[in-house]
Design a protein around this motif. Structure first.
Motif, short mmCIF file in Angstrom:
data_model
loop_
_atom_site.label_atom_id
_atom_site.label_comp_id
_atom_site.label_asym_id
_atom_site.label_seq_id
_atom_site.Cartn_x
_atom_site.Cartn_y
_atom_site.Cartn_z
N VAL A 8 0.71 -1.65 0.21
CA VAL A 8 -0.19 -0.42 0.17
C VAL A 8 0.21 1.07 -0.27
O VAL A 8 1.62 1.55 0.72
CB VAL A 8 -0.78 -0.08 1.36
CG1 VAL A 8 -1.71 1.47 1.19
CG2 VAL A 8 -1.83 -1.33 0.94
N CYS A 9 0.83 1.74 -1.55
CA CYS A 9 1.61 3.20 -1.38
C CYS A 9 1.46 3.88 0.47
O CYS A 9 0.81 4.14 0.22
CB CYS A 9 1.60 3.81 -2.20
SG CYS A 9 2.66 5.49 -2.95
N SER A 10 2.30 4.43 1.04
CA SER A 10 2.67 5.21 1.44
C SER A 10 3.06 6.72 1.30
O SER A 10 3.59 7.42 2.35
CB SER A 10 2.73 4.43 2.92
OG SER A 10 2.79 3.73 3.48
N GLY A 11 3.96 7.28 0.09
CA GLY A 11 4.02 8.62 -0.08
C GLY A 11 2.61 9.40 0.35
O GLY A 11 1.72 9.23 0.48
N SER A 12 3.20 10.18 -0.14
CA SER A 12 2.55 11.79 1.43
C SER A 12 0.89 12.05 0.15
O SER A 12 0.15 12.64 0.19
CB SER A 12 3.28 13.28 0.92
OG SER A 12 4.39 13.20 1.71
N GLU A 13 1.00 12.22 -0.85
CA GLU A 13 0.26 12.23 -2.15
C GLU A 13 -0.84 11.10 -1.36
O GLU A 13 -2.46 10.75 -1.32
CB GLU A 13 0.18 12.09 -3.17
CG GLU A 13 -1.22 12.23 -4.19
CD GLU A 13 -0.92 12.97 -5.09
OE1 GLU A 13 0.34 14.13 -5.05
OE2 GLU A 13 -2.25 13.83 -5.73
N CYS A 14 -0.42 9.45 -1.30
CA CYS A 14 -1.49 8.57 -1.09
C CYS A 14 -2.45 8.72 -0.21
O CYS A 14 -3.55 8.61 0.48
CB CYS A 14 -0.81 7.22 -1.66
SG CYS A 14 -0.66 6.68 -3.64
N VAL A 15 -1.03 9.04 1.01
CA VAL A 15 -1.48 9.05 2.39
C VAL A 15 -3.12 10.32 2.26
O VAL A 15 -3.81 9.79 2.93
CB VAL A 15 -0.43 9.30 3.28
CG1 VAL A 15 -0.61 10.29 4.83
CG2 VAL A 15 0.30 8.03 4.09
N LYS A 48 7.35 2.46 0.32
CA LYS A 48 7.47 4.42 -0.26
C LYS A 48 6.63 4.78 -2.06
O LYS A 48 5.74 4.02 -2.22
CB LYS A 48 8.44 4.23 -1.60
CG LYS A 48 9.57 4.96 0.12
CD LYS A 48 11.07 5.20 -1.22
CE LYS A 48 12.57 5.33 0.09
NZ LYS A 48 13.45 5.06 -0.73
N CYS A 49 6.68 5.76 -1.77
CA CYS A 49 5.95 6.45 -2.95
C CYS A 49 6.35 5.38 -4.59
O CYS A 49 7.34 5.16 -4.80
CB CYS A 49 6.27 8.07 -3.84
SG CYS A 49 5.09 8.62 -4.93
N LEU A 50 5.32 5.21 -5.56
CA LEU A 50 5.05 3.90 -6.20
C LEU A 50 5.42 4.53 -7.85
O LEU A 50 5.55 3.68 -7.96
CB LEU A 50 3.61 2.95 -5.76
CG LEU A 50 4.25 1.65 -4.69
CD1 LEU A 50 2.69 1.03 -5.02
CD2 LEU A 50 5.10 1.18 -4.83
N GLY A 51 4.55 6.19 -7.83
CA GLY A 51 5.26 6.78 -9.35
C GLY A 51 4.12 7.75 -9.73
O GLY A 51 4.53 8.59 -9.80
N PRO A 52 3.41 6.79 -9.85
CA PRO A 52 2.08 7.52 -10.39
C PRO A 52 1.40 8.05 -9.91
O PRO A 52 0.70 9.10 -10.94
CB PRO A 52 0.79 5.63 -10.20
CG PRO A 52 1.32 4.89 -9.44
CD PRO A 52 2.59 5.62 -9.08
N CYS A 53 1.48 8.81 -8.79
CA CYS A 53 0.50 9.87 -8.14
C CYS A 53 1.27 10.72 -9.27
O CYS A 53 0.53 12.01 -8.96
CB CYS A 53 1.52 10.49 -6.72
SG CYS A 53 3.27 10.56 -6.40
N LYS A 54 2.98 11.27 -9.44
CA LYS A 54 3.12 12.11 -10.69
C LYS A 54 2.30 12.64 -11.73
O LYS A 54 2.31 13.40 -11.82
CB LYS A 54 4.22 12.19 -10.61
CG LYS A 54 5.61 11.29 -9.93
CD LYS A 54 5.75 12.57 -8.91
CE LYS A 54 6.55 12.82 -7.76
NZ LYS A 54 5.50 11.94 -6.25
N PRO A 60 -5.17 7.23 -4.92
CA PRO A 60 -3.99 6.56 -3.99
C PRO A 60 -3.51 5.14 -4.32
O PRO A 60 -4.76 4.66 -5.56
CB PRO A 60 -4.14 5.69 -2.26
CG PRO A 60 -6.01 5.69 -2.73
CD PRO A 60 -6.07 6.91 -3.85
N VAL A 61 -2.32 4.42 -4.38
CA VAL A 61 -2.19 3.16 -5.43
C VAL A 61 -1.20 2.07 -3.96
O VAL A 61 -1.30 2.12 -3.28
CB VAL A 61 -0.77 4.15 -5.86
CG1 VAL A 61 -0.63 2.71 -7.09
CG2 VAL A 61 -1.15 4.80 -6.40
N VAL A 62 -1.94 0.96 -4.65
CA VAL A 62 -1.67 -0.53 -3.83
C VAL A 62 -1.31 -1.53 -5.04
O VAL A 62 -1.55 -1.33 -6.53
CB VAL A 62 -2.87 -0.71 -4.00
CG1 VAL A 62 -2.63 -1.91 -2.65
CG2 VAL A 62 -3.54 0.20 -2.45
S1 FES Z 1 2.76 9.12 -3.25
FE1 FES Z 1 1.76 7.09 -4.11
S2 FES Z 1 1.95 7.06 -6.11
FE2 FES Z 1 2.99 8.25 -4.97
#
Ligand code: FES
Lengths: 87, 496
Positions: A8-15, A48-54, A60-62
């Motif tokens: 489960v992506c826990s990067g900032s955007e996904c959180v 960590k950020c999986l990338g697609p949020c860019k 969110p990404v899983v």
């Molecule tokens: S924060 Fe989840 S894909 Fe970047």
């Protein structure tokens, strides 16, 4: 027994877009394993950020095994997990 | 509904991130007009029946997030009206803090009892027998409630063997412990600002996302951009709120990227307060005053002072952890601007009071902070664990969870005065807080330490949080454990 690794992506955007609530949903699924007759080991890995949020609006990404799910929600992820265990 | 991520949560947060981005990346803000189209793209409505209404609501949310007032729905006015005036490096918003976006409100019917499809039209129909005002009759073989006669006592609901009678209330009004929500002439929610204590629970409980508070993100970023020294005072309930990768050791670096100079734990101020209140309790209760009520939750302390006008001196006089912490920061460096970062909407109001305004420059919530991190592209996964937080004790950090304030005070009373017994009562949610205060008023809480928390669960259940309650509570435990000091009184930083 089947093993399922769910990142489960826990990067900032996904959180911000609710990925922690997706973890809640998956943990909730573990509790009803019996009723659903699910026999599998579910491992949840915050990553960590999986990338697609860019790209706009994909969080969110899983990732379940190798499948990437964008714009994930608790219900989508739960049904994917059940499907993955059953086949 | 609080604590469950929904489309309403999503929209609220997208707006914060968009405003932060606008402020960081631009010096002229007319492009705000485009943001509703970015958040709600396309021509087909996603959430409501019209894409135009959706965008108009985003527009109002954007204005509130910039600290601007709502627009009138019956007058033409550009979305960007007043935006340039709002781009100032100081406190900007004016009352009211909590606002109903009227055209987003569904005008839900107020408090009523309804007969549902579960009614089987049974022979006994005990509902009619127990109704004290003969409001229930059998119409077409089913129970029917005459709304004019009904006094909403709820006895029919209890009597029905099929659970066929449902009690129904507006979610905003049900969440409001102050009975501050009424209706406007179109039946839409309207906040009685005299009664409201800005706890923010209506904001997170409205399923239509029709209520929002004003934010200071825009002005904070102006202050950062003009080169001010800005320090974050972060409330202990932050633990876990920013996700599992945001460990406390990374916080300093993350705030640096946002443009802050330093981060100080508000739990330090809580330590100071816990020690002061421990002494106060031991010396004054019950000889000089019947009980001592805590004061760190602003909505609760306003409620307490209003409910017990003759006993205001029983509500702790010690400055709140927010103010105590700000005092320390300003003493270290008088030119620093202090931003309180917390879970709380009411703190925004507390910071505008005359007595406190000199210490706190801005207040934002964790949700708003997360918007800033996203706008700046801060990824905790890429930061190094450089500087641990070590300002506060486990006691002070425990203030984040209901019961924690009383625990901290009790621990320190025991340490200072081993023979003194402490009686404790506590309540969470303003409705229960009120009940506790009525008992105190009636003299039934003499000798007590009373802890009140406006939000269910304590600060971790505040309107500006991001995590489900149980996750947040576990993270706070962890954060408490990691402190080098157990007791507030053993924290050497409190003498500063
Ligand atoms: S924060 Fe989840 S894909 Fe970047």
């Amino acid at each position: 027994m089947k093993k399922l690794r769910i990142e489960v992506c826990s990067g900032s955007e996904c959180v911000m877009m609710g990925s922690m609530d997706i973890i809640e949903a998956i943990e909730g699924l573990k509790q009803v394993k019996q009723q659903l007759k699910l026999r599998a080991q579910i491992e949840i890995v915050p990553c960590k950020c999986l990338g697609p949020c860019k790209n706009e609006n994909l969080a969110p990404v899983v990732r379940i095994n190798d499948e990437l799910i964008t714009q994930a929600t608790g219900d989508i992820v739960m049904s994917k997990i059940i499907a993955a265990i059953k086949d | 509904m609080q604590g469950i991520y929904t489309s309403v949560t999503k929209i609220r947060r997208q707006v914060f991130a968009a405003v932060a981005k606008l402020a960081y990346e631009h010096d002229e803000y007319s492009s705000i007009e485009e943001i509703p189209y970015q958040i709600i793209p396309g021509e087909v409505a996603t959430y409501r029946n019209s894409v135009f209404v959706e965008r108009a609501i985003i527009g109002e949310r954007l204005r509130l997030a910039m600290g601007l007032p709502l627009r009138r729905a019956d007058e033409h006015s550009a979305l960007s009206k007043g935006v340039e005036e709002a781009a100032v490096p100081k406190k900007f918003f004016s009352a009211p803090l909590v606002n109903v976006i009227s055209f987003a409100c569904n005008a839900c019917p107020t408090n009523s009892y309804e007969v549902s499809n579960n009614c089987r039209g049974c022979l006994a129909h005990p509902c009619t027998s127990v109704c004290p005002v003969k409001a229930i009759s059998i119409v077409n073989g089913k129970s029917h409630i005459d709304k004019e006669k009904c006094v909403r006592c709820g006895r029919c609901q209890q009597a029905c063997p099929y659970d066929a009678i449902v009690h129904y209330d507006r979610p905003c009004a049900a969440a409001c412990g102050m009975d501050a929500i009424g209706s406007d002439e179109l039946g839409r929610a309207k906040i009685d600002q005299e009664k409201c204590v800005s706890c923010g629970q209506c904001i997170v409980n409205c399923p239509f996302g029709a209520i929002a508070d004003k934010s200071e993100i825009f002005q904070i970023i102006q202050s950062i951009k003009q080169g001010d020294k800005v320090c974050a005072a972060i409330a202990p309930s932050f633990a876990g709120q920013l996700g599992p990768l945001a460990t406390t050791e990374k916080l300093h670096e993350a705030f640096k990227i946002l443009g802050f100079d330093d981060v100080v734990e508000v739990a330090l101020g809580a330590d100071k307060g816990a020690v002061a209140e421990a002494h106060h309790y031991a010396h004054a209760v019950p000889d000089k005053q019947p009980f001592l009520a805590t004061s760190c939750c602003p909505s609760w302390s306003v409620l307490a002072k209003r409910t017990l006008p003759d006993l205001v001196e029983c509500v702790s006089e010690s400055d709140t952890p927010m103010i105590e912490t700000a005092k320390v920061i300003k003493k270290r460096n008088p030119n620093t601007k202090v931003v309180f970062v917390g879970p709380c909407v009411a703190k925004k109001l507390e910071a505008t009071r005359k007595l406190t305004a000199g210490y706190i420059d801005f207040v934002i919530t964790f949700e708003e902070l997360m918007g800033m991190f996203v706008a700046k592209g801060v990824e905790f996964g890429d930061l190094n664990e450089e500087q641990p937080l070590d300002d506060a004790s486990s006691d002070g950090r425990g203030y984040a969870v209901a019961g924690g304030v009383a625990d901290a005070i009790v621990n320190n009373v025991k340490a200072f005065y081993p023979d003194k017994e402490v009686l404790v009562d506590r309540a969470e949610g303003l409705k229960d807080c009120k009940k506790m205060l009525m008992l105190a008023k009636a003299g039934k809480r003499n000798g007590y330490l009373l802890e009140g928390m406006a939000c269910p669960g304590g600060c971790i259940g505040g309107a500006g949080t991001l995590m489900p309650l149980n996750k947040a509570a576990a993270a706070v435990k962890q954060y408490q454990k990691s402190s080098p000091y157990n007791l507030a009184k053993d924290n050497p930083n409190i003498d500063e």
